[in-house]
Enzyme design. Structure first.
Site, PDB file in Angstrom:
ATOM      1  N   ASP A 167       0.816  -1.488  -0.145  1.00 47.25           N
ATOM      2  CA  ASP A 167      -0.396  -0.147   0.193  1.00 47.25           C
ATOM      3  C   ASP A 167       0.859   1.282   0.043  1.00 47.25           C
ATOM      4  OD1 ASP A 167      -2.407   1.663   0.339  1.00 47.25           O
ATOM      5  OD2 ASP A 167      -2.090   1.585   2.519  1.00 47.25           O
TER       6      ASP A 167
ATOM      7  N   ASP B   3      -0.061   4.897   1.012  1.00 46.66           N
ATOM      8  CA  ASP B   3      -0.410   6.027   1.990  1.00 46.66           C
ATOM      9  C   ASP B   3      -0.717   5.223   3.402  1.00 46.66           C
ATOM     10  OD1 ASP B   3      -0.898   8.303   0.156  1.00 46.66           O
ATOM     11  OD2 ASP B   3      -2.472   7.066  -0.471  1.00 46.66           O
TER      12      ASP B   3
ATOM     13  N   SER C  27      -2.653   0.743  -4.469  1.00 47.15           N
ATOM     14  CA  SER C  27      -3.179   1.859  -3.445  1.00 47.15           C
ATOM     15  C   SER C  27      -4.719   2.383  -4.100  1.00 47.15           C
ATOM     16  CB  SER C  27      -2.370   3.236  -3.448  1.00 47.15           C
ATOM     17  OG  SER C  27      -2.819   4.251  -2.975  1.00 47.15           O
TER      18      SER C  27
END
Length: 228
Positions: free
Chosen positions: A13, A15, A110
Site C-alpha cells: 500500500d 499511503d 493503492s
C-alpha cells in the site's frame, strides 16, 4: 526460492506505509467537510476512512449526511491535498533504505489515483524503487476491502496470489488482501497509528504486525508459521 511459504512478490500500500500522508489527507478532508456542513475531526476521518478510495469516502459521507456534496467538492479537495502534500509530505521513516535493500520484486497497490501515487512517491524520493509497477483502485471495478486491486496487481506481475505478501496499514486493506488469498503484514508505524492499531490489524487478519520498515526484510525472509 526453495521454500514455497516464502513470497515471490511484495505488494505495498502507499499511503501510511511508504509515505506518511494519512494525517495530512485526513486533516484536509475533515476541514473541507466541516466547511460544507458535515462536522468531522481529523481523528474521526482516520478512524472511518483510512484505506478507502476517495469516491467511496464521499459516497459514505453523502449516505450518512443524507445530502449531496457540492459538485466541485472532489476537485477542490484534490487541490488542497496537493498543496498540503507539497508543503508537508515525508516518506515513512526508513522507506528508502528498506526499498533499496529489498531483494524481491515489488509493486504498489493503492486506493489513490495513479497521478496521486506517482506524485507522492516522486515527492518523497521513492518512485525510483517502484515505477513502473503502480496499480490503482481506478483500474478495477471494486476498491478495498474487495480483493480486486490486489488480484489485479498479482496478475499483472504474473505471481500467484498465494506467493504474494501485502503490506497494509488499514483494516480495509487487510480485509482485501485476505479476500484475495494473500498473506498480509500489518504496518503500524505511520503518523496516524494509534496504541491499539497493532491489535486491530491482527484481529482483522494480519499474519504479522510491525512498526519499523527496517524490520520488513527479516520478516519476509522467515516462512510464515504453520496455519497463517
Amino acid at each position: 526460492m526453495s521454500d514455497a511459504r516464502l513470497p515471490l512478490l511484495v505488494i505495498f500500500d502507499c499511503d501510511g506505509v511508504l509515505v506518511d500522508s494519512e494525517p495530512i489527507a485526513r486533516r484536509v478532508l475533515a476541514e473541507a467537510l466541516s466547511e460544507v456542513g458535515f462536522p468531522l475531526t481529523a481523528q474521526q476521518a482516520i478512524d472511518r476512512y483510512t484505506g478507502i478510495s476517495l469516491g467511496a469516502v464521499l459516497a459514505l459521507v453523502e449516505a450518512e449526511w443524507g445530502r449531496r456534496l457540492p459538485a466541485d467538492f472532489a476537485a477542490l479537495l484534490g487541490e488542497r491535498d496537493r498543496a498540503a502534500f507539497a508543503a508537508e509530505l515525508q516518506p515513512v521513516s526508513g522507506a528508502a533504505e528498506m526499498l533499496a535493500g529489498l531483494g524481491l520484486p515489488r509493486c504498489v497497490a493503492s486506493s489513490g489515483t495513479i497521478a496521486k501515487i506517482r506524485g507522492n512517491l516522486s515527492r518523497t524520493g521513492l518512485l525510483q524503487y517502484l515505477e513502473p509497477h503502480l496499480f490503482s483502485a481506478t483500474m478495477v471495478a471494486r476498491g478495498k476491502p474487495a480483493p480486486d486491486l490486489f488480484l489485479h496487481a498479482a496478475a499483472m506481475m504474473a505471481v500467484p496470489p498465494a506467493r504474494c505478501v501485502v503490506i497494509e496499514d488499514s483494516l480495509a486493506g487487510v480485509r482485501a488482501a485476505r479476500a484475495a488469498g494473500m498473506c498480509v503484514f500489518g504496518f503500524h508505524g505511520g503518523g496516524h497509528a494509534r496504541p491499539d492499531s497493532a491489535a486491530a490489524l491482527q484481529a482483522t487478519g494480519a499474519t504479522r504486525v510491525f512498526s519499523r520498515l527496517c524490520e520488513l526484510p527479516g520478516l519476509l525472509a522467515s516462512p510464515a508459521p504453520a496455519g497463517d
